[in-house]
Design a protein around this motif. Sequence first.
Motif, PDB file in Angstrom:
ATOM      1  N   CYS A  50       0.809  -1.213   0.000  1.00 44.17           N
ATOM      2  CA  CYS A  50       0.000   0.000   0.000  1.00 44.17           C
ATOM      3  C   CYS A  50       0.847   1.270   0.000  1.00 44.17           C
ATOM      4  N   SER A  51       2.155   1.114  -0.082  1.00 44.57           N
ATOM      5  CA  SER A  51       3.022   2.296  -0.061  1.00 44.57           C
ATOM      6  C   SER A  51       4.043   2.327  -1.206  1.00 44.57           C
ATOM      7  N   ILE A  52       4.443   1.172  -1.731  1.00 43.85           N
ATOM      8  CA  ILE A  52       5.501   1.162  -2.742  1.00 43.85           C
ATOM      9  C   ILE A  52       4.972   1.498  -4.139  1.00 43.85           C
ATOM     10  N   ARG A  53       5.882   2.064  -4.918  1.00 42.77           N
ATOM     11  CA  ARG A  53       5.619   2.356  -6.331  1.00 42.77           C
ATOM     12  C   ARG A  53       6.690   1.681  -7.184  1.00 42.77           C
ATOM     13  N   SER A  54       6.510   1.761  -8.480  1.00 43.73           N
ATOM     14  CA  SER A  54       7.470   1.123  -9.389  1.00 43.73           C
ATOM     15  C   SER A  54       8.891   1.590  -9.112  1.00 43.73           C
ATOM     16  N   LYS A  55       9.045   2.888  -8.787  1.00 37.56           N
ATOM     17  CA  LYS A  55      10.386   3.434  -8.547  1.00 37.56           C
ATOM     18  C   LYS A  55      11.046   2.831  -7.318  1.00 37.56           C
ATOM     19  N   ASP A  56      10.253   2.212  -6.440  1.00 35.63           N
ATOM     20  CA  ASP A  56      10.806   1.553  -5.254  1.00 35.63           C
ATOM     21  C   ASP A  56      11.283   0.139  -5.569  1.00 35.63           C
ATOM     22  N   ILE A  57      11.051  -0.312  -6.804  1.00 30.30           N
ATOM     23  CA  ILE A  57      11.437  -1.653  -7.232  1.00 30.30           C
ATOM     24  C   ILE A  57      12.552  -1.607  -8.277  1.00 30.30           C
ATOM     25  N   PHE A  58      12.457  -0.663  -9.192  1.00 31.61           N
ATOM     26  CA  PHE A  58      13.475  -0.559 -10.247  1.00 31.61           C
ATOM     27  C   PHE A  58      13.566   0.888 -10.712  1.00 31.61           C
ATOM     28  N   SER A  59      14.645   1.184 -11.403  1.00 32.59           N
ATOM     29  CA  SER A  59      14.821   2.510 -11.992  1.00 32.59           C
ATOM     30  C   SER A  59      15.421   2.354 -13.379  1.00 32.59           C
ATOM     31  N   LEU A  60      15.294   3.401 -14.179  1.00 37.67           N
ATOM     32  CA  LEU A  60      15.909   3.379 -15.503  1.00 37.67           C
ATOM     33  C   LEU A  60      17.419   3.400 -15.349  1.00 37.67           C
ATOM     34  N   PRO A  61      18.146   2.792 -16.269  1.00 40.61           N
ATOM     35  CA  PRO A  61      19.601   2.735 -16.126  1.00 40.61           C
ATOM     36  C   PRO A  61      20.249   4.102 -16.277  1.00 40.61           C
ATOM     37  N   SER A  62      21.355   4.279 -15.567  1.00 41.51           N
ATOM     38  CA  SER A  62      22.142   5.508 -15.699  1.00 41.51           C
ATOM     39  C   SER A  62      22.901   5.474 -17.029  1.00 41.51           C
ATOM     40  N   ALA A  63      23.524   6.603 -17.360  1.00 43.08           N
ATOM     41  CA  ALA A  63      24.300   6.671 -18.604  1.00 43.08           C
ATOM     42  C   ALA A  63      25.413   5.615 -18.593  1.00 43.08           C
ATOM     43  N   HIS A  64      26.049   5.451 -17.436  1.00 47.63           N
ATOM     44  CA  HIS A  64      27.108   4.443 -17.305  1.00 47.63           C
ATOM     45  C   HIS A  64      26.551   3.033 -17.518  1.00 47.63           C
ATOM     46  N   GLN A  65      25.364   2.768 -16.930  1.00 48.29           N
ATOM     47  CA  GLN A  65      24.760   1.446 -17.065  1.00 48.29           C
ATOM     48  C   GLN A  65      24.304   1.197 -18.492  1.00 48.29           C
ATOM     49  N   ILE A  66      23.834   2.246 -19.178  1.00 49.81           N
ATOM     50  CA  ILE A  66      23.456   2.098 -20.585  1.00 49.81           C
ATOM     51  C   ILE A  66      24.674   1.726 -21.419  1.00 49.81           C
ATOM     52  N   GLY A  67      25.812   2.371 -21.101  1.00 47.99           N
ATOM     53  CA  GLY A  67      27.051   2.041 -21.801  1.00 47.99           C
ATOM     54  C   GLY A  67      27.440   0.586 -21.608  1.00 47.99           C
ATOM     55  N   ARG A  68      27.310   0.116 -20.384  1.00 46.73           N
ATOM     56  CA  ARG A  68      27.622  -1.291 -20.094  1.00 46.73           C
ATOM     57  C   ARG A  68      26.644  -2.222 -20.804  1.00 46.73           C
ATOM     58  N   LEU A  69      25.387  -1.767 -20.909  1.00 49.12           N
ATOM     59  CA  LEU A  69      24.372  -2.574 -21.590  1.00 49.12           C
ATOM     60  C   LEU A  69      24.710  -2.701 -23.069  1.00 49.12           C
ATOM     61  N   VAL A  70      25.094  -1.591 -23.690  1.00 49.55           N
ATOM     62  CA  VAL A  70      25.447  -1.588 -25.111  1.00 49.55           C
ATOM     63  C   VAL A  70      26.664  -2.477 -25.362  1.00 49.55           C
ATOM     64  N   LEU A  71      27.613  -2.456 -24.441  1.00 52.54           N
ATOM     65  CA  LEU A  71      28.831  -3.247 -24.599  1.00 52.54           C
ATOM     66  C   LEU A  71      28.640  -4.715 -24.215  1.00 52.54           C
ATOM     67  N   GLY A  72      27.459  -5.038 -23.737  1.00 54.27           N
ATOM     68  CA  GLY A  72      27.179  -6.426 -23.381  1.00 54.27           C
ATOM     69  C   GLY A  72      27.630  -6.809 -21.995  1.00 54.27           C
ATOM     70  N   HIS A  73      27.978  -5.817 -21.148  1.00 59.22           N
ATOM     71  CA  HIS A  73      28.452  -6.103 -19.794  1.00 59.22           C
ATOM     72  C   HIS A  73      27.309  -6.067 -18.772  1.00 59.22           C
ATOM     73  N   LYS A  74      26.139  -5.642 -19.211  1.00 54.42           N
ATOM     74  CA  LYS A  74      24.975  -5.579 -18.333  1.00 54.42           C
ATOM     75  C   LYS A  74      23.847  -6.385 -18.984  1.00 54.42           C
ATOM     76  N   LEU A  75      23.215  -7.270 -18.226  1.00 56.83           N
ATOM     77  CA  LEU A  75      22.296  -8.236 -18.818  1.00 56.83           C
ATOM     78  C   LEU A  75      20.833  -7.970 -18.501  1.00 56.83           C
ATOM     79  N   GLY A  76      20.518  -6.753 -18.072  1.00 59.26           N
ATOM     80  CA  GLY A  76      19.125  -6.389 -17.827  1.00 59.26           C
ATOM     81  C   GLY A  76      18.889  -4.930 -18.171  1.00 59.26           C
ATOM     82  N   LEU A  77      17.710  -4.619 -18.683  1.00 60.38           N
ATOM     83  CA  LEU A  77      17.431  -3.258 -19.121  1.00 60.38           C
ATOM     84  C   LEU A  77      17.283  -2.286 -17.952  1.00 60.38           C
ATOM     85  N   LEU A  78      16.822  -2.781 -16.804  1.00 63.53           N
ATOM     86  CA  LEU A  78      16.501  -1.907 -15.675  1.00 63.53           C
ATOM     87  C   LEU A  78      17.456  -2.117 -14.502  1.00 63.53           C
ATOM     88  N   ASP A  79      17.556  -1.103 -13.669  1.00 60.85           N
ATOM     89  CA  ASP A  79      18.383  -1.162 -12.463  1.00 60.85           C
ATOM     90  C   ASP A  79      17.506  -1.620 -11.299  1.00 60.85           C
TER      91      ASP A  79
END
Length: 309
Positions: free
Chosen positions: A59-88
Amino acid sequence: MRALVLPGGGGRGAYQVGVLKALKAEGIEFDLAFGTSIGGINATLFAQGDQSRLEDLWCSIRSKDIFSLPSAHQIGRLVLGHKLGLLDTSPLEDLIRREVNLQKVKASKMKLGWCTTDLCSLETKMITVDEIMSTNELVDVLMATSALPLAFPPRHIQGKGLWIDGGLVRNTPMETAIHMGADEVYMVLLHPESINTCPVNMFEVLIRCLDIVLDASARKEVQAAELYNRLIDSGSEESKGRKKVKIRIFQPKRGFNTNLLDIDPERSRRFIKHGFEDAQEQLALIRQEELGEISEAPDTVTGEKQAIA
């Protein structure tokens, strides 16, 4: 022996909280509890005895309390194949570390288990509480079983493998419950009997595809359990020495106007209310069945009538 089985379904997991609230009010207790994805997290907090805390969280949590969009650094790792999930999923891990208590889980009267699948070996495994030796291991298992493919990154367990949500293979670990001696299984599905809305973008198409896989996995296990009972009724050689299993299925009667990753307190409160009301109605039917007041009941999977033994 009575088992609780809670499959996955993302933000719809609040519905399970309402059903659990009704089961507790009825005085129904469980010897076993098995969960997949959000069902695994719900089962853990329920087994800890934190029913009210579980409801407060939803009754208190929202989506942002579960995951967040990736940071610029995490997007870079995602593009390079070093990160295996779209969300943080760091927010989810923080929440789990804050809320779960290994001592309470170990002390629970319910034996807990969580279903997860390894992308490396393709093994789908039920990890039980007896195998968990530390809080970090418990967190890893809960993060693994909650790792929705593509969206959430997989998790190492004991430093090995890439473990994800086991729901793609076994969204309802009913088979495990039966093999461990359960003769009565209470399962709370998170998919309504019908959905009449169309996805409007690629993200919703992806989520709907996952919905289809999870729902098909759940229905397949229910049908397998019903076949198990029919084999016992037929007196087949394979069924000698085995006993029938009572299958109690709780399922939403109303459509869900949300996707797996959409979590909102107001909506969660509504789902809890619906779960509680649906469970009360289903429990009334079960009481009538046990009293022999009705001779047949609808099959919760097919919608057809079946005789009650």
